[in-house]
Design a protein around this motif. Sequence first.
Motif, PDB file in Angstrom:
ATOM      1  N   ASN A 187       0.827  -1.198   0.000  1.00  0.00           N
ATOM      2  CA  ASN A 187       0.000   0.000   0.000  1.00  0.00           C
ATOM      3  C   ASN A 187       0.864   1.252   0.000  1.00  0.00           C
ATOM      4  O   ASN A 187       0.597   2.199  -0.740  1.00  0.00           O
ATOM      5  CB  ASN A 187      -0.913   0.003   1.236  1.00  0.00           C
ATOM      6  N   TRP A 188       1.872   1.261   0.876  1.00  0.00           N
ATOM      7  CA  TRP A 188       2.744   2.433   0.941  1.00  0.00           C
ATOM      8  C   TRP A 188       3.513   2.622  -0.355  1.00  0.00           C
ATOM      9  O   TRP A 188       3.645   3.736  -0.851  1.00  0.00           O
ATOM     10  CB  TRP A 188       3.716   2.308   2.128  1.00  0.00           C
ATOM     11  N   ARG A 189       4.020   1.505  -0.891  1.00  0.00           N
ATOM     12  CA  ARG A 189       4.738   1.609  -2.177  1.00  0.00           C
ATOM     13  C   ARG A 189       3.798   2.116  -3.268  1.00  0.00           C
ATOM     14  O   ARG A 189       4.167   2.949  -4.084  1.00  0.00           O
ATOM     15  CB  ARG A 189       5.327   0.248  -2.563  1.00  0.00           C
ATOM     16  N   GLY A 190       2.571   1.565  -3.256  1.00  0.00           N
ATOM     17  CA  GLY A 190       1.585   1.993  -4.243  1.00  0.00           C
ATOM     18  C   GLY A 190       1.233   3.462  -4.085  1.00  0.00           C
ATOM     19  O   GLY A 190       1.102   4.191  -5.074  1.00  0.00           O
ATOM     20  N   PHE A 191       1.098   3.910  -2.819  1.00  0.00           N
ATOM     21  CA  PHE A 191       0.768   5.310  -2.560  1.00  0.00           C
ATOM     22  C   PHE A 191       1.869   6.226  -3.081  1.00  0.00           C
ATOM     23  O   PHE A 191       1.602   7.225  -3.755  1.00  0.00           O
ATOM     24  CB  PHE A 191       0.560   5.515  -1.059  1.00  0.00           C
ATOM     25  N   LEU A 192       3.131   5.876  -2.773  1.00  0.00           N
ATOM     26  CA  LEU A 192       4.254   6.701  -3.246  1.00  0.00           C
ATOM     27  C   LEU A 192       4.343   6.680  -4.766  1.00  0.00           C
ATOM     28  O   LEU A 192       4.625   7.703  -5.402  1.00  0.00           O
ATOM     29  CB  LEU A 192       5.562   6.199  -2.627  1.00  0.00           C
ATOM     30  N   ARG A 193       4.079   5.507  -5.366  1.00  0.00           N
ATOM     31  CA  ARG A 193       4.102   5.410  -6.829  1.00  0.00           C
ATOM     32  C   ARG A 193       3.026   6.303  -7.446  1.00  0.00           C
ATOM     33  O   ARG A 193       3.259   6.987  -8.445  1.00  0.00           O
ATOM     34  CB  ARG A 193       3.898   3.948  -7.250  1.00  0.00           C
ATOM     35  N   LEU A 194       1.849   6.281  -6.827  1.00  0.00           N
ATOM     36  CA  LEU A 194       0.753   7.116  -7.324  1.00  0.00           C
ATOM     37  C   LEU A 194       1.099   8.598  -7.202  1.00  0.00           C
ATOM     38  O   LEU A 194       0.835   9.386  -8.116  1.00  0.00           O
ATOM     39  CB  LEU A 194      -0.525   6.803  -6.524  1.00  0.00           C
ATOM     40  N   MET A 195       1.717   8.977  -6.082  1.00  0.00           N
ATOM     41  CA  MET A 195       2.100  10.380  -5.889  1.00  0.00           C
ATOM     42  C   MET A 195       3.134  10.818  -6.928  1.00  0.00           C
ATOM     43  O   MET A 195       3.024  11.886  -7.534  1.00  0.00           O
ATOM     44  CB  MET A 195       2.701  10.586  -4.486  1.00  0.00           C
ATOM     45  N   MET A 196       4.139   9.984  -7.129  1.00  0.00           N
ATOM     46  CA  MET A 196       5.198  10.343  -8.070  1.00  0.00           C
ATOM     47  C   MET A 196       4.673  10.413  -9.504  1.00  0.00           C
ATOM     48  O   MET A 196       5.086  11.262 -10.290  1.00  0.00           O
ATOM     49  CB  MET A 196       6.353   9.328  -7.988  1.00  0.00           C
ATOM     50  N   SER A 197       3.745   9.526  -9.841  1.00  0.00           N
ATOM     51  CA  SER A 197       3.193   9.539 -11.198  1.00  0.00           C
ATOM     52  C   SER A 197       2.374  10.796 -11.461  1.00  0.00           C
ATOM     53  O   SER A 197       2.190  11.200 -12.601  1.00  0.00           O
ATOM     54  CB  SER A 197       2.327   8.297 -11.427  1.00  0.00           C
ATOM     55  N   ALA A 198       1.860  11.422 -10.371  1.00  0.00           N
ATOM     56  CA  ALA A 198       1.062  12.646 -10.530  1.00  0.00           C
ATOM     57  C   ALA A 198       1.948  13.880 -10.665  1.00  0.00           C
ATOM     58  O   ALA A 198       1.430  14.990 -10.821  1.00  0.00           O
ATOM     59  CB  ALA A 198       0.126  12.811  -9.343  1.00  0.00           C
ATOM     60  N   LYS A 199       3.278  13.699 -10.591  1.00  0.00           N
ATOM     61  CA  LYS A 199       4.249  14.786 -10.731  1.00  0.00           C
ATOM     62  C   LYS A 199       3.949  15.937  -9.765  1.00  0.00           C
ATOM     63  O   LYS A 199       3.594  17.051 -10.184  1.00  0.00           O
ATOM     64  CB  LYS A 199       4.280  15.299 -12.176  1.00  0.00           C
ATOM     65  N   PRO A 200       4.079  15.683  -8.458  1.00  0.00           N
ATOM     66  CA  PRO A 200       3.789  16.741  -7.482  1.00  0.00           C
ATOM     67  C   PRO A 200       4.814  17.865  -7.579  1.00  0.00           C
ATOM     68  O   PRO A 200       5.975  17.629  -7.938  1.00  0.00           O
ATOM     69  CB  PRO A 200       3.914  16.011  -6.141  1.00  0.00           C
ATOM     70  N   PRO A 201       4.414  19.107  -7.275  1.00  0.00           N
ATOM     71  CA  PRO A 201       5.370  20.232  -7.299  1.00  0.00           C
ATOM     72  C   PRO A 201       6.309  20.132  -6.098  1.00  0.00           C
ATOM     73  O   PRO A 201       6.022  20.664  -5.021  1.00  0.00           O
ATOM     74  CB  PRO A 201       4.459  21.463  -7.223  1.00  0.00           C
ATOM     75  N   LYS A 202       7.426  19.436  -6.273  1.00  0.00           N
ATOM     76  CA  LYS A 202       8.311  19.116  -5.151  1.00  0.00           C
ATOM     77  C   LYS A 202       8.876  20.373  -4.486  1.00  0.00           C
ATOM     78  O   LYS A 202       8.992  20.442  -3.261  1.00  0.00           O
ATOM     79  CB  LYS A 202       9.456  18.223  -5.637  1.00  0.00           C
ATOM     80  N   LEU A 203       9.207  21.379  -5.295  1.00  0.00           N
ATOM     81  CA  LEU A 203       9.774  22.613  -4.727  1.00  0.00           C
ATOM     82  C   LEU A 203       8.748  23.299  -3.824  1.00  0.00           C
ATOM     83  O   LEU A 203       9.066  23.701  -2.702  1.00  0.00           O
ATOM     84  CB  LEU A 203      10.206  23.550  -5.852  1.00  0.00           C
ATOM     85  N   LEU A 204       7.520  23.426  -4.317  1.00  0.00           N
ATOM     86  CA  LEU A 204       6.475  24.079  -3.521  1.00  0.00           C
ATOM     87  C   LEU A 204       6.184  23.283  -2.250  1.00  0.00           C
ATOM     88  O   LEU A 204       5.972  23.868  -1.181  1.00  0.00           O
ATOM     89  CB  LEU A 204       5.193  24.224  -4.345  1.00  0.00           C
ATOM     90  N   LEU A 205       6.144  21.951  -2.377  1.00  0.00           N
ATOM     91  CA  LEU A 205       5.925  21.119  -1.194  1.00  0.00           C
ATOM     92  C   LEU A 205       7.043  21.316  -0.172  1.00  0.00           C
ATOM     93  O   LEU A 205       6.788  21.414   1.035  1.00  0.00           O
ATOM     94  CB  LEU A 205       5.852  19.645  -1.597  1.00  0.00           C
ATOM     95  N   SER A 206       8.284  21.393  -0.649  1.00  0.00           N
ATOM     96  CA  SER A 206       9.433  21.600   0.250  1.00  0.00           C
ATOM     97  C   SER A 206       9.335  22.952   0.945  1.00  0.00           C
ATOM     98  O   SER A 206       9.579  23.064   2.159  1.00  0.00           O
ATOM     99  CB  SER A 206      10.741  21.516  -0.534  1.00  0.00           C
ATOM    100  N   ILE A 207       8.967  23.990   0.175  1.00  0.00           N
ATOM    101  CA  ILE A 207       8.827  25.327   0.765  1.00  0.00           C
ATOM    102  C   ILE A 207       7.718  25.330   1.808  1.00  0.00           C
ATOM    103  O   ILE A 207       7.860  25.880   2.903  1.00  0.00           O
ATOM    104  CB  ILE A 207       8.532  26.373  -0.337  1.00  0.00           C
ATOM    105  N   ALA A 208       6.578  24.695   1.455  1.00  0.00           N
ATOM    106  CA  ALA A 208       5.439  24.655   2.373  1.00  0.00           C
ATOM    107  C   ALA A 208       5.803  23.943   3.669  1.00  0.00           C
ATOM    108  O   ALA A 208       5.502  24.433   4.771  1.00  0.00           O
ATOM    109  CB  ALA A 208       4.264  23.965   1.700  1.00  0.00           C
TER     110      ALA A 208
END
Length: 606
Positions: free
Chosen positions: A14-35
């Motif tokens: 589940n955790w691997r699947g969740f992380l895979r799903l997140m990465m496939s959605a191309k999250p804005p990593k810079l904005l997440l890091s700033i937040a």
Amino acid sequence: MAMTKSEQPKQKSNWRGFLRLMMSAKPPKLLLSIALGLSVIATLVSLVIPLFTKNVVDNFSISSLNWWQISGMALAFIASAVASGVATYLLNYSGQRVVAGIRDRLWKKLLVLPVRYYDNNQTGDTISRMTNDTAIIKGLIAEHTAGFITGSISIIGSIIVLLYMDWKMTLIMFSIFPIAFLILFPLGMQMYKISKGMQAETANFTSVLNRVLSEIRLVKAANAEPVEYKEGSAGIQTLFKFGLKEGKIQALMSPLIMFVMLMMFVVLFGYGGTRVASGAISAGQLVAFMLYLFQIVMPITQITQFFTQTQKAMGATDTILKVLDHEEEDPHAGLQVKDASQSLHFENVSFGYKEGESVLKDVSFTMESGKVTAIVGPSGSGKTTMFSLLERFYSQQEGNISLGQEKIGHYSLISWRSQIGYVSQESPLIAGTIRDNICYGLQHEVTEEALKRASEMAYADGFIEELPQKYDTEVGERGIKLSGGQRQRIAIARALLRDPKILMLDEATSSLDSKSEVVVQQALQNLMQGRTTLVIAHRLSTVVDADQIVFLDKGVVTGRGTHQELIESHEMYREFATQQLQIQEQLIAVHSPLTPELLPTEQIHS
């Protein structure tokens, strides 16, 4: 023990699947890091504020007021509020971006899933994947992840400061936490189970809504409102019961949390007061201690909510990944159709929707290029399935279907399906204008001249020009604002505009009145001109004009030939023709002026 082992890999998956799903959605990593960085800064600032408070309380007098300290506290409050506000917005933006990415992937996937997937999954459940499940993931990212991280920092930082300030009072405070845990943990597990149940029931209720509202005319025509109300009401009551259970647990949790906090305050104030009186600690330290206590207790609630939401998100991830990982069609893979004006060959084709249940068995025949082949047979003999195999909604289990010498499975779906025009008994229309429906699916610009020419050949121009908005007239959901004959003529105009080389007609006039049938038959003659045509025949008028008739019985071809040949050699076909002739004679008695145009009776008798 076996159950535990089986569950562990699933949780990791589940955790691997969740992380895979997140990465496939191309999250804005810079904005997440700033937040997250701003959230951490706001939390660290909040850890410093009680120390300022301690100094102010310990040194409190009008003459000794340190305005620099007060200004520093004010700036710390403002900086913490601004950082927290900006972090909340950025996290919400990032969560929305992630969900938009997941929904975009899901939508793209849903459009390329094979027809078999939709045969086995309810539309309402699929819609729930797109809306409810993705919203759960958004809630985890935008609302709960930051609370978990900052709450953890707040708890760890507060404990370190408290141990430094007074380790005895800190240990007394910790002695109450196991009691609170033993009370709240079982309630949290119950809340998780209820949340999962509500999630599943919401998907079921969405399915009921989708089914009923999409077929509301059938519901009303069949007087089925009481039945559907009963089923929908049962779903509402089930959701109501889940909501009540959730409310009961919340009603227990809130007072219990308040009770634990008050108990902590009473114990700490009592014990802290004695230590202040004895001079072991200052009054400022006691106040700071209480403020840090708040920074421990409040984040515990956030962390509990994070784990509850995480469990929901894991369940949502599983259902979303089942859709995303499902085998899909690649519409562009394969050869381009260069010459569709060739004969189509069915060679020993067998097919079944379920294993061990054959719908078509060893079917063989040839559709000559530019000629009409009619498929005749009792209901359930596999006529519509044959159309589905030609459209490549399904693949045959045995045998081959070829265009000339090339198997149709070697062509790309987008190229193959562009060669086919399909007109069914109930030609589907989309909600939109007449223009939208005639041009539906075409990737190139359609000129007004081409649009009108297709409408003229389909005998649709007459009624279209009489409408106030003409080609821009809204047809309503599923074309409900148009008559059956008008919908059929729009479907024929759509097929003409595509200029297909292969036609599939599921007896497009069988559900029309006599007057509409005459017009639609003329339009179909224009459409069939020079094209390889396969017709599912319910009426004898279609059969007698066909170049070839194939008789299907329980998925087996039991006869092939012209109308006259089968009349002489095939008993079941002869019965079929006799029944049709009797129906025709009855129609002659009732509608004698229209009948000669509908069916060439001279040909029937011959």
